[in-house]
Motif scaffolding. Structure first.
Motif, PDB file in Angstrom:
ATOM      1  N   ASP A  25      30.986  40.883  33.275  1.00  0.00           N
ATOM      2  CA  ASP A  25      31.102  42.342  33.244  1.00  0.00           C
ATOM      3  C   ASP A  25      32.368  42.808  33.957  1.00  0.00           C
ATOM      4  O   ASP A  25      33.026  43.754  33.520  1.00  0.00           O
ATOM      5  CB  ASP A  25      29.870  42.981  33.899  1.00  0.00           C
ATOM      6  N   GLU A  26      32.672  42.152  35.072  1.00  0.00           N
ATOM      7  CA  GLU A  26      33.883  42.507  35.812  1.00  0.00           C
ATOM      8  C   GLU A  26      35.120  42.263  34.955  1.00  0.00           C
ATOM      9  O   GLU A  26      36.070  43.065  34.947  1.00  0.00           O
ATOM     10  CB  GLU A  26      33.961  41.684  37.102  1.00  0.00           C
ATOM     11  N   TYR A  27      35.125  41.167  34.222  1.00  0.00           N
ATOM     12  CA  TYR A  27      36.252  40.861  33.333  1.00  0.00           C
ATOM     13  C   TYR A  27      36.373  41.929  32.250  1.00  0.00           C
ATOM     14  O   TYR A  27      37.469  42.433  31.977  1.00  0.00           O
ATOM     15  CB  TYR A  27      36.059  39.483  32.699  1.00  0.00           C
ATOM     16  N   TRP A  28      35.251  42.269  31.629  1.00  0.00           N
ATOM     17  CA  TRP A  28      35.255  43.295  30.584  1.00  0.00           C
ATOM     18  C   TRP A  28      35.782  44.618  31.128  1.00  0.00           C
ATOM     19  O   TRP A  28      36.566  45.307  30.470  1.00  0.00           O
ATOM     20  CB  TRP A  28      33.830  43.480  30.048  1.00  0.00           C
ATOM     21  N   LEU A  29      35.327  44.968  32.320  1.00  0.00           N
ATOM     22  CA  LEU A  29      35.708  46.256  32.895  1.00  0.00           C
ATOM     23  C   LEU A  29      37.196  46.324  33.193  1.00  0.00           C
ATOM     24  O   LEU A  29      37.863  47.310  32.872  1.00  0.00           O
ATOM     25  CB  LEU A  29      34.899  46.497  34.174  1.00  0.00           C
TER      26      LEU A  29
END
Length: 207
Positions: free
Chosen positions: A75-79
């Motif tokens: 999720d951090e990567y996507w964000l």
């Protein structure tokens, strides 16, 4: 002969006495030894079940935490790599431009009915693009997507009301515009801050 009988009787008596002693000793040993009862069996089974449950819980928790950490990393990567540069930053830039490009209201000297109508059409087309981009937030969290959508709804309603009322030159009794620029600018800024706040709260939950 009598002596032999007496000796034999004495031997038998001694043997019986020895047997009786062995019986008493065996009885005492049986009292001292723990008895294996049904309650003992159930206690052992309960202990085994408890140990097995604890082991399963430990393994399950470890795997669950591992999956949660991996999901958080994803999720951090996507964000950071997708949502922020492709959705949030363009949206914020556009909203700031929207504030700066709002046409004059009908009480201002530079007011133009055609400008208000043209701006409304341009705004709606651009809003549609940003709403489509916003769908990416669903990949992170449905609640985040819905919250951002609510803020865009409020902005869109405000701009359309502003353009519509001013295109009709709707004024108050004192001659001021029924839909002045100031409150709309504040509404746009408030909702933009709301979107950024929702994204930040989501990001904080990842850490």
């Amino acid at each position: 002969m009598v002596a032999q009988v007496a000796q034999s009787s004495s031997g038998i008596y001694a043997e019986l006495h020895s047997i009786a002693a062995d019986v008493r000793e065996s009885h005492l040993e049986s009292k001292r030894a723990p008895s294996w009862t049904l309650a003992t069996t159930f206690s052992l089974l309960a202990l085994l079940v408890s140990l097995g449950s604890a082991a399963y819980t430990a393994v399950y928790t470890r795997r669950k935490d591992s999956r949660a950490r991996q999901q958080s990393i994803n999720d951090e990567y996507w964000l950071r790599k997708i949502v922020s540069p492709l959705v949030i930053e363009p949206l914020v830039k556009w909203l700031l431009e929207t504030v700066g490009e709002l046409p004059a209201d009908c009480s201002e000297a530079t007011f133009s009915k055609d400008a208000a109508s043209a701006y409304r059409d341009t705004f709606q087309a651009q809003m549609l693009v940003h709403r489509r981009n916003l769908i990416v937030l669903k990949q992170l969290e449905l609640a985040l997507f819905e919250k951002a959508g609510e803020h865009l709804d409020d902005i869109e309603d405000g701009v359309l009301d502003y353009c519509g009322e001013n295109a009709l030159e709707t004024k108050r009794a004192d001659g001021s515009a029924a839909q002045p620029r100031g409150p709309l600018v504040a509404k746009i800024q408030e909702n933009m801050t709301g979107i950024l706040g929702a994204v930040q709260r989501f990001q904080n939950r990842l850490s």
